[in-house]
Enzyme design. Structure first.
Site, PDB file in Angstrom:
ATOM      1  N   TYR A 197      21.885  42.125   5.641  1.00  0.00           N
ATOM      2  CA  TYR A 197      22.207  41.585   6.970  1.00  0.00           C
ATOM      3  C   TYR A 197      23.719  41.719   7.233  1.00  0.00           C
ATOM      4  O   TYR A 197      24.138  42.257   8.260  1.00  0.00           O
ATOM      5  CB  TYR A 197      21.772  40.120   7.013  1.00  0.00           C
ATOM      6  CG  TYR A 197      22.067  39.376   8.289  1.00  0.00           C
ATOM      7  CD1 TYR A 197      21.584  39.811   9.513  1.00  0.00           C
ATOM      8  CD2 TYR A 197      22.818  38.190   8.265  1.00  0.00           C
ATOM      9  CE1 TYR A 197      21.834  39.091  10.687  1.00  0.00           C
ATOM     10  CE2 TYR A 197      23.062  37.464   9.417  1.00  0.00           C
ATOM     11  CZ  TYR A 197      22.570  37.928  10.630  1.00  0.00           C
ATOM     12  OH  TYR A 197      22.813  37.214  11.782  1.00  0.00           O
ATOM     13  N   LYS A 201      25.770  44.174   9.832  1.00  0.00           N
ATOM     14  CA  LYS A 201      26.600  43.614  10.905  1.00  0.00           C
ATOM     15  C   LYS A 201      28.038  44.157  10.848  1.00  0.00           C
ATOM     16  O   LYS A 201      28.657  44.401  11.881  1.00  0.00           O
ATOM     17  CB  LYS A 201      26.601  42.086  10.856  1.00  0.00           C
ATOM     18  CG  LYS A 201      25.264  41.462  11.266  1.00  0.00           C
ATOM     19  CD  LYS A 201      24.938  41.698  12.746  1.00  0.00           C
ATOM     20  CE  LYS A 201      23.680  40.968  13.173  1.00  0.00           C
ATOM     21  NZ  LYS A 201      23.367  41.143  14.599  1.00  0.00           N
TER      22      LYS A 201
END
Ligand SMILES: NC(=O)C1=CN([C@@H]2O[C@H](COP(=O)(O)OP(=O)(O)OC[C@H]3O[C@@H](n4cnc5c(N)ncnc54)[C@H](O)[C@@H]3O)[C@@H](O)[C@H]2O)C=CC1
Ligand SMILES: CC(=O)[C@H](N)C(=O)O
Length: 375
Positions: A197, A201
């Site tokens: 994640y 990002k």
């Protein structure tokens, strides 16, 4: 390599053309933008863009709109721009109240042609890209997280550049890692996250900024803290405990926390988060000294949150059963977030601190549960 040759040719052409995306004014950026994918696919590449002067309001598409944040953002944007100017999209079936509250459309961000069709047919000018797999579910399915968070983002970037859209992509406190300064964490520092994640990002932040400088894409990004909402459920993150505690406190009077009592993380009430999103999207380009900003409201531990809830519900019982995956993630994330650049550049200011957050959440969930008992 034909692709590289075609790109080089077009880039040269663009650099020789007045208003090339590299160092143009904000107005020109909206009128001249192009996507590498369109350029390589079409020999007669025409750099179509929809300027805001063509319409009174932006025409907004929200991807991943059925998660914790999307419906709330749609409500806020529809109030401002009109119901039919904001389209919510997702790959899931919308609940009845969402379906009847404004336009909804199926959109899988991994389907590039379908996305392009939606943008073209609806004359979209703003794209809010919410689709993602969050930190905990991402670790449970790395391949899917990589596809949705990275491949999906590439589709979004190309379509936004190709059609001259203003693009918002949220980042997160999870874009930092154990080697980042954690208390506080500034906008610019070491970013070596340890989750798919977080990696995706950081990739989104860098790609968006690159497309901004290279192609003039109007990319805007906020790093959200953990978001707390009463009427929507979180989608599988590390900060989810801070939502669940309210529901369990009201419904059962007991809460089992999956993080240690002293795990400090930055957090924000959803209304502040959505307002910040609208504010940064509306900010004049010349006020933005950066394209990716930290935003923050408060920072607390499970123990501090529990004590604040117990001021209203003294009988609440808290136990701790640590989830090692979530705990390791939380231990690598910022404890406090430095958002002074957002406060200086576009006057970001939060409304909710911990006491107001707790009061608001309990009022909302308490009144909902009374309604449920009556009916
Ligand atoms: N909720 C939070 O605390 C925070 C959220 N963010 C970011 O804000 C954005 C929205 O977050 P949430 O609403 O909480 O996420 P969520 O996990 O609740 O919702 C994500 C949505 O993406 C959709 N989705 C998954 N695969 C898709 C695909 N292939 N095509 C289209 N849609 C797909 C899902 O169906 C889901 O409705 C995310 O990018 C997240 O990283 C950032 C920091 C904190
Ligand atoms: C802070 C986030 O990005 C999200 N809520 C998560 O915990 O994964």
């Amino acid at each position: 390599m034909p692709v590289v040759r075609a790109l080089t040719k077009v880039a040269k052409k663009a650099l020789l053309t007045p208003g090339c995306g590299c160092q143009v004014s904000a107005v020109a950026v909206r009128h001249v933008s192009f996507s590498p994918r369109q350029v390589t696919n079409a020999s007669d590449a025409s750099f179509h863009s929809v300027s805001f002067s063509e319409t009174d309001h932006p025409k907004v598409l929200i991807t991943g709109g059925l998660g914790q944040l999307g419906a709330g953002l749609a409500k806020l944007l529809r109030k401002r721009f009109g119901k039919n100017n904001v389209i919510l999209s997702d790959i899931r079936k919308p609940p009845t109240h969402v379906f009847h509250s404004g336009p909804f459309i199926y959109s899988d961000i991994l389907d590039y042609k379908n996305l392009r069709e939606i943008v073209v047919n609806n004359r979209i000018t703003w794209l809010v890209h919410y689709s993602a797999l969050l930190s905990a579910v991402g670790e449970a399915n790395v391949a899917l997280a990589r596809a949705v968070n990275i491949t999906g983002l590439h589709n979004i970037l190309d379509i936004a550049a190709e059609h001259g859209l203003r693009l918002f992509v949220p980042s997160t406190i999870g874009a930092f890692g154990p080697t980042s300064p954690r208390n506080p964490t500034p906008d610019l520092c070491v970013q070596r996250p340890r989750t798919i994640y977080g990696v995706s990002k950081v990739h989104a932040e860098l790609m968006g900024e690159y497309y901004h400088h290279r192609y003039g894409l109007d990319f805007r990004c906020l790093r959200y803290p953990g978001i707390i909402s009463a009427d929507s459920q979180p989608g599988g993150g590390t900060t989810d405990y801070a939502v669940q505690i309210f529901h369990d406190a009201v419904k059962t009077g007991k809460f089992e926390c999956n993080l240690k009592p002293d795990t400090r993380l930055p957090m924000m009430y959803i209304d502040d988060c959505l307002r910040a999103t609208l504010e940064v999207m509306e900010a004049p380009a010349e006020t933005l000294s950066m394209r990716t900003y930290n935003i923050n409201a408060m920072s607390f531990t499970p123990d501090e949150l529990a004590q604040e809830v117990q001021k209203q519900l003294p009988d609440l019982q808290i136990t701790y059963k640590i989830d090692p995956v979530r705990q390791a993630i939380a231990d690598s994330w910022p404890m406090n977030f430095d958002d002074s650049n957002a406060r200086n550049d576009w006057r970001w200011k939060h409304d909710y601190d911990l006491p107001e957050l707790v009061q608001t959440m309990l009022n909302f969930i308490g009144s909902e549960s009374q309604v449920a008992q009556v009916s």
